[in-house]
Design a protein around this motif. Structure first.
Motif, PDB file in Angstrom:
ATOM      1  N   PRO A  58       0.807  -1.228   0.000  1.00  0.00           N
ATOM      2  CA  PRO A  58       0.000   0.000   0.000  1.00  0.00           C
ATOM      3  C   PRO A  58       0.834   1.269   0.000  1.00  0.00           C
ATOM      4  N   ALA A  59       1.962   1.258   0.693  1.00  0.00           N
ATOM      5  CA  ALA A  59       2.828   2.441   0.705  1.00  0.00           C
ATOM      6  C   ALA A  59       3.408   2.692  -0.683  1.00  0.00           C
ATOM      7  N   SER A  60       3.822   1.624  -1.366  1.00  0.00           N
ATOM      8  CA  SER A  60       4.433   1.785  -2.689  1.00  0.00           C
ATOM      9  C   SER A  60       3.424   2.303  -3.707  1.00  0.00           C
ATOM     10  N   GLN A  61       2.190   1.806  -3.638  1.00  0.00           N
ATOM     11  CA  GLN A  61       1.164   2.265  -4.573  1.00  0.00           C
ATOM     12  C   GLN A  61       0.737   3.703  -4.274  1.00  0.00           C
ATOM     13  N   ALA A  62       0.621   4.024  -2.992  1.00  0.00           N
ATOM     14  CA  ALA A  62       0.245   5.379  -2.612  1.00  0.00           C
ATOM     15  C   ALA A  62       1.308   6.387  -3.042  1.00  0.00           C
ATOM     16  N   MET A  63       2.576   6.000  -3.004  1.00  0.00           N
ATOM     17  CA  MET A  63       3.648   6.901  -3.428  1.00  0.00           C
ATOM     18  C   MET A  63       3.498   7.273  -4.897  1.00  0.00           C
ATOM     19  N   ILE A  64       3.129   6.310  -5.731  1.00  0.00           N
ATOM     20  CA  ILE A  64       2.914   6.599  -7.153  1.00  0.00           C
ATOM     21  C   ILE A  64       1.780   7.609  -7.311  1.00  0.00           C
ATOM     22  N   ALA A  65       0.678   7.390  -6.599  1.00  0.00           N
ATOM     23  CA  ALA A  65      -0.449   8.313  -6.676  1.00  0.00           C
ATOM     24  C   ALA A  65      -0.076   9.695  -6.149  1.00  0.00           C
ATOM     25  N   ASP A  66       0.846   9.755  -5.189  1.00  0.00           N
ATOM     26  CA  ASP A  66       1.272  11.036  -4.622  1.00  0.00           C
ATOM     27  C   ASP A  66       1.997  11.919  -5.635  1.00  0.00           C
ATOM     28  N   VAL A  67       2.814  11.303  -6.491  1.00  0.00           N
ATOM     29  CA  VAL A  67       3.724  12.096  -7.324  1.00  0.00           C
ATOM     30  C   VAL A  67       3.375  12.106  -8.806  1.00  0.00           C
ATOM     31  N   VAL A  68       2.340  11.376  -9.213  1.00  0.00           N
ATOM     32  CA  VAL A  68       1.958  11.322 -10.623  1.00  0.00           C
ATOM     33  C   VAL A  68       0.548  11.871 -10.790  1.00  0.00           C
ATOM     34  N   ASP A  69       0.348  12.746 -11.783  1.00  0.00           N
ATOM     35  CA  ASP A  69      -0.997  13.292 -12.006  1.00  0.00           C
ATOM     36  C   ASP A  69      -1.913  12.210 -12.548  1.00  0.00           C
ATOM     37  N   GLU A  70      -3.204  12.443 -12.394  1.00  0.00           N
ATOM     38  CA  GLU A  70      -4.200  11.400 -12.673  1.00  0.00           C
ATOM     39  C   GLU A  70      -4.137  10.871 -14.095  1.00  0.00           C
ATOM     40  N   LYS A  71      -3.906  11.730 -15.077  1.00  0.00           N
ATOM     41  CA  LYS A  71      -3.957  11.286 -16.477  1.00  0.00           C
ATOM     42  C   LYS A  71      -2.806  10.339 -16.830  1.00  0.00           C
TER      43      LYS A  71
END
Length: 425
Positions: free
Chosen positions: A119-132
């Motif tokens: 969950p931490a690794s996936q959340a990090m991607i969502a933190d730094v990458v825009d939705e598109k």
């Protein structure tokens, strides 16, 4: 989004995790065979169910901690924890000491730390990458994992039988190295206000658990998300057979079977070699086609993609159950892999869409219950083959996948209504 434009954290992780994943997949696909041989099918299946129960708890705990303490801290802790567990696992299968029970305990500990990492690794991607761009980034990481799924089993097929101890030592070193890389070179990405507001309170263990339960109860009230999890669990039971039922089944039905014959020259495979070929096929197709299929699927309505993927999973299960011919199994694996590729990236992007920014870690943790609960239930297929036979077991797996398709249809219908209602307010 090109890799050179990625956040520095993601570039570092992509390389470090690739090394760890290749090491891990050199022996992991053969563990179901190892435990079945040492404990028997029924006992091995029940033990694997128990080990994944602890992973379910760790997964939820990891998501909450990723939001509370930060993504980096949880990932570093998990990597070092897995490294130590793999070292003890190696010792338990060494030439000087052999204990399948200790090995199984270490496997359980590895699964727990892996559930803390995810969950931490996936959340990090969502933190730094825009939705598109999230779908494409998730797809690249998935591709990286599956390159490991190609390379790892090939190396494992060559070395596992005679060098299991050495492979486990290599994996231990790789996980410790990953932990050091994460500790030294990546930065924290969790929203600061989220961590500071929670960390400013001195919480007792009871308060910590109470707060965790309270926040997950809020997630449980999200009907769309809960349907997503339930459908994913049923689909996950099917998908998890890749490293559970498939190796055991293949070992039983493929006995020195000829795969290629040209005159007096022919190539024969036994069960373990055939499984190595199948899982490498899966990994190779994923490595080559993930980004292309993800881009293709993004042109279609998500509802159609999710439903069709589950339906195709079911069809592949039927094909696996009715053939004992190696080329038939190769075709079935191709269909199975296509179903997998259809939703890569799209699933993770869907989670990031509906998750509030300050609860991303918990949403990704709750979402990965699809896999942890699915993996907890999935080992029942191994003793089930003894109780009702191989064919009936694959039919049951097909039904799980098709029920999943129905639930996805209901979920998206509800999601569309909810989105329409929000747009009109």
């Amino acid at each position: 989004m090109r890799i050179r434009d990625w956040d520095r954290n993601l570039k570092i992780r992509l390389g470090g995790e690739a090394l760890a994943n290749i090491s891990f997949w050199m022996f992991f696909p053969f563990l179901a065979i190892f435990f079945s041989d040492e404990f028997g099918k029924t006992t091995a299946g029940l033990l694997l169910i128990c080990s994944q129960f602890f992973s379910v708890i760790a997964n939820l705990f990891g998501g909450y901690c990723a939001d509370l303490f930060g993504r980096k801290r949880m990932m570093v802790l998990s990597a070092f924890g897995q490294g130590i567990a793999f070292l003890i696992f190696a010792i338990s299968t060494s030439p000087w000491f052999f204990s399948p029970v200790l090995g199984f305990i270490c496997f359980t500990v590895v699964s727990i730390f892996g559930s803390l990492y995810w969950p931490a690794s996936q959340a990090m991607i969502a933190d730094v990458v825009d939705e598109k761009n999230r779908s494409s980034v998730f797809a690249v990481f998935y591709t990286s994992i599956n390159i490991a799924v190609v390379v790892g089993p090939i190396l494992g097929g060559i070395f596992y039988a005679e060098h299991r101890f050495e492979l486990l030592l290599i994996t231990s070193f790789a996980m410790v190295l990953l932990g050091f890389i994460l500790f030294k070179w990546i930065k924290e990405t969790a929203p600061m206000q989220n961590r500071s507001s929670r960390s400013s309170k001195s919480l007792s263990s009871l308060q910590f658990l109470r707060n965790q339960f309270k926040e997950y109860s809020v997630i449980a009230q999200d009907k769309v998300f809960m349907l997503f999890i339930l459908a994913g669990i049923l689909g996950g039971i099917t998908f998890m057979q890749l490293d559970l039922l498939f190796p055991v089944y293949t070992k039983e039905v493929i006995v020195n079977q000829t795969i290629i014959s040209l005159g007096n020259w022919h190539v024969q495979l036994n069960g373990e070699q055939a499984f190595g070929l199948l899982i490498s096929e899966n990994g190779l197709l994923v490595s080559l086609l993930t980004i292309a299929v993800t881009g293709w699927m993004s042109r279609f309505n998500d509802k159609i993609v999710f439903v069709l993927s589950s339906f195709i999973y079911g069809v592949s299960m039927i094909l696996f159950g009715v053939t004992e011919w190696i080329w038939g199994l190769i075709f079935a694996m191709g269909l199975f892999t296509f179903a997998e590729l259809m939703v890569v990236g799209i699933q993770q992007n869907f989670i990031s869409k509906i998750a509030p920014e300050h609860m991303r870690g918990q949403y990704f943790a709750a979402a990965s219950l699809r896999f942890t609960i699915g993996r907890m239930i999935a080992p029942i297929s191994i003793p089930l083959t003894e109780w009702i036979g191989n064919s009936a077991t694959f039919v049951a797996l097909c039904l799980f996948a098709w029920i999943s398709a129905v639930l996805y249809y209901v979920m998206f219908t509800l999601f569309e209504r909810k989105s329409t209602k929000s747009a009109t307010i």
